[in-house]
Design an enzyme around this catalytic site. Structure first.
Site, short mmCIF file in Angstrom:
data_model
loop_
_atom_site.label_atom_id
_atom_site.label_comp_id
_atom_site.label_asym_id
_atom_site.label_seq_id
_atom_site.Cartn_x
_atom_site.Cartn_y
_atom_site.Cartn_z
N HIS A 14 21.35 30.61 21.08
CA HIS A 14 20.79 29.60 20.16
C HIS A 14 20.50 28.25 20.84
O HIS A 14 19.80 27.43 20.28
CB HIS A 14 21.69 29.43 18.92
N GLY A 68 27.03 31.86 38.75
CA GLY A 68 25.58 31.92 38.92
C GLY A 68 24.90 31.15 37.82
O GLY A 68 25.56 30.63 36.92
N ASP A 69 23.55 31.08 37.94
CA ASP A 69 22.74 30.38 36.94
C ASP A 69 21.99 31.46 36.17
O ASP A 69 21.20 32.21 36.75
CB ASP A 69 21.77 29.45 37.68
N PHE A 70 22.24 31.54 34.85
CA PHE A 70 21.67 32.70 34.13
C PHE A 70 20.15 32.64 33.99
O PHE A 70 19.55 33.59 33.54
CB PHE A 70 22.40 33.01 32.82
N ASP A 116 29.64 32.28 34.63
CA ASP A 116 29.15 30.94 34.24
C ASP A 116 28.73 30.21 35.51
O ASP A 116 28.80 30.76 36.62
CB ASP A 116 30.24 30.17 33.47
#
Lengths: 400, 400
Positions: A309, A289-291, A263
């Site tokens: 979603h 991290g930043d997905f 996350d």
């Protein structure tokens, strides 16, 4: 539909209901073809006599009457009563005690006017028990209330109810505007920060939000850990893992699996805290991290619980591609959602959740197993599966 | 409760469900005593085998799980979708036509984002039908939708849904404040006129409000006209008669009875118009007055449909005394309400309606048959009866 209305004829028949059945014949039976009232042709009672279980029958068939419409129309009243009770801490205050309305109302600082109506409505809705009748009667928690609505219970689900009460009830009032404009109706519309932006700027709020989501997700993550075949796999990475709950439930049941909860950096200490508290630090690692900016950690199974979603199609495709790149051949991408049925005819909650994505984000939306399969096929995934979890929720699985 | 949990043990048993049953075993069966998960003592399957109808069983018993809580918590979503559909005129626009989502959305001026989710949610909730799947599929009215939600139908109930959407959804958001203060949360709180004051200052609005109430009341007034024994009586006066609907339904079925619809002077022309339109002017008269200032017209039967609950105890007693004074010996006072059951354990809608009186008026409240009997006894009434009408509504009857 035709079959339904043939059987519906039977409700005109007084001798149909079994002795002791608490259900009542409609006061004014309507013609089953046009709803015009009882003066038309006499209705056939034979069908009724062949059906012996009036409860089931009554629930599945009846002449056209407005009760389903009215029940849904007014159901925000019962919703609001339950949400308010959780916000007030009714179930947590009660805990194992039995209190009169006056006692409980005093602890909650309620005005006398609403006390009996509020608590008795909760009794009638089966969310509270009550010993005796009248002013001296005592309210107590039902097993479900104690288990799921007392904030001290490990299975507390009330966090999501508090959020529904504080935010979404109000924002859903603007559904008409959302449908006309396609724009979000949450804090953003009122010139405030977006939900996620706000949350990540305020760690206690973030942890509270994650707690709320946790209560809702636990039963699905447990079911996923039980039902998915992990036998071929050695590693799992949960994307947007929040408190690490999915990893915790999987690691409990599959101790040989090495799990990672991934996350944003501010979330990492929260996940570390929760996995340590579960005694599973040896089985679960964390990664930050930043997905959307960083590649996803390599793993045999990549999971996303209520993540896909939240985004529009372009960002959904980005996440699916990122998962494909991080998986080995034979690896699995699993998304857990209130997955809409392929024909979009059955899963009310999935369709409403998609409208909630409109309220929260505008262009984000929920999807069906067929949608997921189409997107994943485009990226190169080869085999697909939908596993029902609990209630409206399922896991959509794509194998590389 | 105990019995319930003994039977609940059976949900742990996989071979319990009949072939073809669409219901699913819970993903993670919980211990029926503490909800702790499947690792405790094995649960007995014998009970399960003795129960052959899985649907009924599943609906009436299960291990503690949060689904009832979550269903109620989220039910304002489905409420709001239906209310918005009625406000938009979805059912009236469709009428007898079949339209694609794009066609219907264009007529309603909706943004493309929400179109499939909005209409498909209504399909899943069974308020719309849909022919086919996908973008070319066509939406159509169900028999119930056409009968009760198309504003051109004589049995239209949508008026009340429009009012719920425009006013009460918003005001109910402030239920927590109502419970803390005992004060109304409607227009009055926002410095505007009270509901009735506002309505009586604006005739079209008044007629619209009465139309909304009419849709809701018709089924109860029909049932009352069918079930009450009018054989001994010659005259009826309906207090707060609005459009004259109660008199109309009674006069249709009891042509020998002379009925009078009594309401404030601005309402008299509305009642005259409606009774004339029903072809019943010869059977139904009108009278104008203020039921708190003027004596009530003399009659053998005095009815009050959804009137008594609008007032505090002092004003309720005033109305009951006024009715007593206007009745002959043997005459009957009838109030029609979502009458709360005497033990205040069953009629959810009656208890919620009482909270709605808090939201609308503060000190007004709904009541049980026992409350009515007590008040009427004090005034001198001798005999009492409760007649169930339809859904949550009953007639409380006091005989002088």
């Amino acid at each position: 539909m035709a079959g339904r209305y043939v059987i519906a004829a039977a409700v005109n028949c007084m001798d149909f209901f079994e002795p002791g059945c608490s259900l009542q014949r409609p006061a004014t039976p309507l013609c089953f073809q046009c709803g015009c009232g009882p003066e038309k042709e006499p209705l056939d009672c034979e069908l009724a006599r062949r059906i012996s279980h009036c409860h089931t029958f009554w629930m599945s068939t009846s002449a056209p009457n407005p009760s389903a419409i009215l029940q849904t129309a007014f159901s925000f009243w019962s919703s609001k009563v339950l949400l308010t009770a959780v916000e007030f801490g009714v179930f947590s205050k009660l805990a194992n005690r039995r209190l009169t309305g006056v006692e409980l109302g005093a602890e909650l600082k309620l005005h006398p006017r609403g006390i009996p109506d509020f608590f008795d409505a909760l009794v009638a809705m089966k969310f509270l028990g009550r010993e005796g009748d009248g002013p001296q009667s005592k309210y107590f928690n039902t097993p479900e209330g104690a288990l799921f609505l007392d904030e001290k219970s490990p299975r507390y689900v009330g966090g999501i109810l508090v959020m529904l009460n504080a935010r979404l009830f109000k924002f859903w009032h603007d559904l008409p505007e959302a449908l006309r404009t396609g724009k979000p109706q949450n804090e953003v519309k009122h010139g405030q920060k977006g939900l996620f932006e706000e949350l990540y700027a305020d760690l206690p709020k973030l942890e509270q939000f994650m707690g709320a989501m946790t209560g809702l997700s636990r039963i699905n993550f447990e079911a996923f850990a039980d039902k998915f075949d992990f036998s071929k796999y050695k590693t799992l990475c949960d994307i947007g893992g929040a408190t690490g709950l999915l990893c915790i439930e999987v690691a409990k049941r599959h101790p040989k699996l090495k799990c990672t909860s991934f996350d944003l950096p501010p979330v990492e200490p929260i996940a570390k805290k929760h996995t340590a508290a579960a005694g599973l630090s040896g089985h679960i690692g964390t990664a930050a991290g930043d997905f959307f900016k960083d590649p996803l950690p390599k793993a045999d199974v990549i999971t996303m619980g209520m993540i896909l979603h939240d985004w529009n199609l372009e960002k959904k495709m980005h996440l699916i591609r990122a998962a494909y790149d991080a998986l080995p051949s034979g690896g699995a991408l699993v998304t857990i959602e209130a997955l809409i049925d392929d024909e979009r005819r059955e899963n009310v909650q999935g369709l409403l959740m998609s409208l909630n994505m409109l309220i929260e984000f505008g262009d984000a939306f929920d999807y069906s197993g067929a949608d997921f399969r189409k997107w994943c096929s485009e990226v190169g995934f080869k085999r697909f599966e939908v596993i029902h979890l609990s209630g409206p929720s399922s896991a959509a699985v794509a194998y590389k």
